[in-house]
Scaffold this motif. Structure first.
Motif, PDB file in Angstrom:
ATOM      1  N   LYS A  41      54.183  74.571  51.502  1.00 53.72           N
ATOM      2  CA  LYS A  41      53.994  74.793  50.066  1.00 53.72           C
ATOM      3  C   LYS A  41      52.990  73.763  49.545  1.00 53.72           C
ATOM      4  O   LYS A  41      53.253  72.558  49.609  1.00 53.72           O
ATOM      5  N   ILE A  42      51.874  74.244  49.038  1.00 55.06           N
ATOM      6  CA  ILE A  42      50.823  73.339  48.570  1.00 55.06           C
ATOM      7  C   ILE A  42      50.498  73.639  47.106  1.00 55.06           C
ATOM      8  O   ILE A  42      50.161  74.767  46.751  1.00 55.06           O
ATOM      9  N   ALA A  43      50.629  72.607  46.273  1.00 48.88           N
ATOM     10  CA  ALA A  43      50.337  72.745  44.842  1.00 48.88           C
ATOM     11  C   ALA A  43      48.832  72.705  44.630  1.00 48.88           C
ATOM     12  O   ALA A  43      48.144  71.805  45.119  1.00 48.88           O
ATOM     13  N   VAL A  44      48.311  73.690  43.894  1.00 48.92           N
ATOM     14  CA  VAL A  44      46.882  73.792  43.624  1.00 48.92           C
ATOM     15  C   VAL A  44      46.660  74.131  42.149  1.00 48.92           C
ATOM     16  O   VAL A  44      47.531  74.692  41.490  1.00 48.92           O
ATOM     17  N   PRO A  45      45.480  73.818  41.617  1.00 50.59           N
ATOM     18  CA  PRO A  45      45.186  74.198  40.228  1.00 50.59           C
ATOM     19  C   PRO A  45      44.707  75.648  40.169  1.00 50.59           C
ATOM     20  O   PRO A  45      44.113  76.153  41.123  1.00 50.59           O
ATOM     21  N   THR A  46      44.972  76.309  39.059  1.00 54.54           N
ATOM     22  CA  THR A  46      44.429  77.654  38.848  1.00 54.54           C
ATOM     23  C   THR A  46      43.660  77.727  37.524  1.00 54.54           C
ATOM     24  O   THR A  46      43.259  78.800  37.088  1.00 54.54           O
ATOM     25  N   ASP A  47      43.462  76.558  36.888  1.00 62.50           N
ATOM     26  CA  ASP A  47      42.757  76.508  35.606  1.00 62.50           C
ATOM     27  C   ASP A  47      41.600  75.512  35.656  1.00 62.50           C
ATOM     28  O   ASP A  47      41.152  75.005  34.644  1.00 62.50           O
ATOM     29  N   TYR A  48      41.097  75.232  36.875  1.00 60.00           N
ATOM     30  CA  TYR A  48      40.140  74.151  37.030  1.00 60.00           C
ATOM     31  C   TYR A  48      38.999  74.540  37.962  1.00 60.00           C
ATOM     32  O   TYR A  48      38.789  73.926  39.009  1.00 60.00           O
ATOM     33  N   PRO A  49      38.233  75.577  37.616  1.00 58.98           N
ATOM     34  CA  PRO A  49      37.117  75.960  38.473  1.00 58.98           C
ATOM     35  C   PRO A  49      36.058  74.863  38.500  1.00 58.98           C
ATOM     36  O   PRO A  49      35.878  74.159  37.503  1.00 58.98           O
ATOM     37  N   PRO A  50      35.371  74.670  39.619  1.00 62.23           N
ATOM     38  CA  PRO A  50      35.448  75.460  40.860  1.00 62.23           C
ATOM     39  C   PRO A  50      36.481  74.934  41.867  1.00 62.23           C
ATOM     40  O   PRO A  50      36.517  75.390  42.997  1.00 62.23           O
ATOM     41  N   TYR A  51      37.318  73.988  41.467  1.00 59.35           N
ATOM     42  CA  TYR A  51      38.350  73.479  42.382  1.00 59.35           C
ATOM     43  C   TYR A  51      39.506  74.469  42.523  1.00 59.35           C
ATOM     44  O   TYR A  51      40.068  74.615  43.609  1.00 59.35           O
ATOM     45  N   SER A 193      36.119  66.877  33.617  1.00 60.44           N
ATOM     46  CA  SER A 193      35.394  66.679  34.877  1.00 60.44           C
ATOM     47  C   SER A 193      34.033  67.361  34.802  1.00 60.44           C
ATOM     48  O   SER A 193      33.814  68.298  34.016  1.00 60.44           O
ATOM     49  N   ALA A 194      33.121  66.898  35.645  1.00 59.65           N
ATOM     50  CA  ALA A 194      31.796  67.495  35.695  1.00 59.65           C
ATOM     51  C   ALA A 194      31.881  68.967  36.099  1.00 59.65           C
ATOM     52  O   ALA A 194      31.109  69.802  35.612  1.00 59.65           O
ATOM     53  N   ALA A 195      32.831  69.281  36.983  1.00 60.63           N
ATOM     54  CA  ALA A 195      32.984  70.654  37.438  1.00 60.63           C
ATOM     55  C   ALA A 195      33.422  71.575  36.303  1.00 60.63           C
ATOM     56  O   ALA A 195      32.868  72.652  36.103  1.00 60.63           O
ATOM     57  N   VAL A 196      34.408  71.135  35.545  1.00 60.80           N
ATOM     58  CA  VAL A 196      34.897  71.934  34.424  1.00 60.80           C
ATOM     59  C   VAL A 196      33.814  72.055  33.352  1.00 60.80           C
ATOM     60  O   VAL A 196      33.596  73.120  32.775  1.00 60.80           O
ATOM     61  N   ALA A 197      33.127  70.952  33.101  1.00 60.30           N
ATOM     62  CA  ALA A 197      32.062  70.976  32.103  1.00 60.30           C
ATOM     63  C   ALA A 197      30.936  71.920  32.522  1.00 60.30           C
ATOM     64  O   ALA A 197      30.382  72.657  31.700  1.00 60.30           O
ATOM     65  N   GLY A 198      30.602  71.897  33.817  1.00 62.73           N
ATOM     66  CA  GLY A 198      29.547  72.782  34.305  1.00 62.73           C
ATOM     67  C   GLY A 198      29.897  74.240  34.095  1.00 62.73           C
ATOM     68  O   GLY A 198      29.058  75.040  33.679  1.00 62.73           O
ATOM     69  N   ASP A 199      31.152  74.601  34.367  1.00 59.87           N
ATOM     70  CA  ASP A 199      31.619  75.968  34.144  1.00 59.87           C
ATOM     71  C   ASP A 199      31.575  76.306  32.652  1.00 59.87           C
ATOM     72  O   ASP A 199      31.173  77.402  32.255  1.00 59.87           O
ATOM     73  N   MET A 200      31.969  75.350  31.819  1.00 65.47           N
ATOM     74  CA  MET A 200      31.955  75.544  30.365  1.00 65.47           C
ATOM     75  C   MET A 200      30.540  75.799  29.850  1.00 65.47           C
ATOM     76  O   MET A 200      30.299  76.726  29.077  1.00 65.47           O
ATOM     77  N   LEU A 201      29.599  74.977  30.284  1.00 64.07           N
ATOM     78  CA  LEU A 201      28.233  75.099  29.804  1.00 64.07           C
ATOM     79  C   LEU A 201      27.580  76.388  30.274  1.00 64.07           C
ATOM     80  O   LEU A 201      26.797  77.003  29.535  1.00 64.07           O
TER      81      LEU A 201
END
Length: 265
Positions: A41-51, A193-201
């Motif tokens: 069982k591995i916990a992962v994010p589902t609201d944090y692209p691209p992670y 995060s830079a990743a979230v910001a990149g997706d936002m922009l």
């Protein structure tokens, strides 16, 4: 039967030692349990692209998801992905709702008191973003300004260390709500995060925002419950092999647009 006081003390100490030994043994059984169940069982994010996010078919995808799948494959077991947020990912690990946490988890002194960490598997950094026309060249410039931030996330903790005391924090329970508030103009700045910001922009070019201030360069680590040395060792072996054969660089290029580079162990 009644024992002398000295005998009762000896029995009490022996019992405590036995309980401690039993607890230590139980704390070392995660890897055995995973291999026996043939599922991890591995916990992962589902609201944090691209992670971590979900596609149109609601299937989890992203760098963290791919890392979880890699670890499961190398262990020879199936993976059960457990969606988490920044606020509940560590409690899920502590309460054994997850065997591992792979959720853009940064390492710091406070977290090391309650969980263990693997070697780093991916790059990550947090920053403050705002409209291009806003003067924001130092954290002092944030005085009196509103900032959207995800409650309990690394950027929430780091901003508290460097921002003026009169910054107006607007905290939200997940990254989607944080970004939505900034995009809607409810706050003047956003710390993420830079990743979230990149997706936002990319999705909201009219916001006309840009990177302003670096909060922290914080690589991603796998979170492991305290005392699970065998599982930690195995995860580190998998990460080391993936680093050596180029798998980590390939994953990072795929999801972040650049190689993983020199990551801490």
């Amino acid at each position: 039967m009644t024992f002398p006081a000295s005998r009762r003390l000896a029995l009490t100490l022996a019992g405590a030692a036995l309980l401690a030994a039993t607890g230590a043994a139980q704390a070392q059984n995660a890897l055995d349990n995973v291999l026996k169940a043939r599922t991890i069982k591995i916990a992962v994010p589902t609201d944090y692209p691209p992670y971590g996010s979900v596609d149109r078919n609601m299937k989890p995808q992203g760098l963290d998801v791919e890392m979880a799948e890699l670890i499961a494959a190398k262990l020879g077991v199936k993976v059960e992905l457990v969606p988490v947020t920044s606020a509940n990912r560590i409690p899920y690990l502590q309460t054994r709702k997850a065997d591992l946490v792979i959720s853009t988890l940064g390492k710091n002194v406070e977290r090391e008191k309650v969980i263990d960490f693997s070697a780093a598997y991916a790059p990550f950094f947090q920053a403050v973003y705002a409209a291009k026309g806003m003067k924001l060249t130092s954290f002092a410039d944030m005085a009196g300004k509103t900032v959207a931030v995800t409650r309990g996330a690394m950027e929430d903790q780091e901003l508290n260390k460097v921002a003026p005391p009169n910054v107006d924090y607007r905290r939200f329970e997940d990254n989607n709500a944080t970004i939505a508030a900034f995009v809607a103009g409810q706050t003047q700045t956003v710390a993420t995060s830079a990743a979230v910001a990149g997706d936002m922009l990319a999705k909201n070019p009219k916001v006309n925002a840009e990177f302003k201030l670096l909060l922290k360069d914080s690589p991603c680590f796998v979170g492991i419950a305290k005392g699970e040395t065998a599982l930690k060792t195995k995860v580190n072996e998998i990460i080391a092999a993936a680093k050596k054969d180029g798998t980590l660089d390939a994953m990072s290029k795929k999801w972040l647009g650049k190689a993983a580079g020199d990551l801490p162990v």
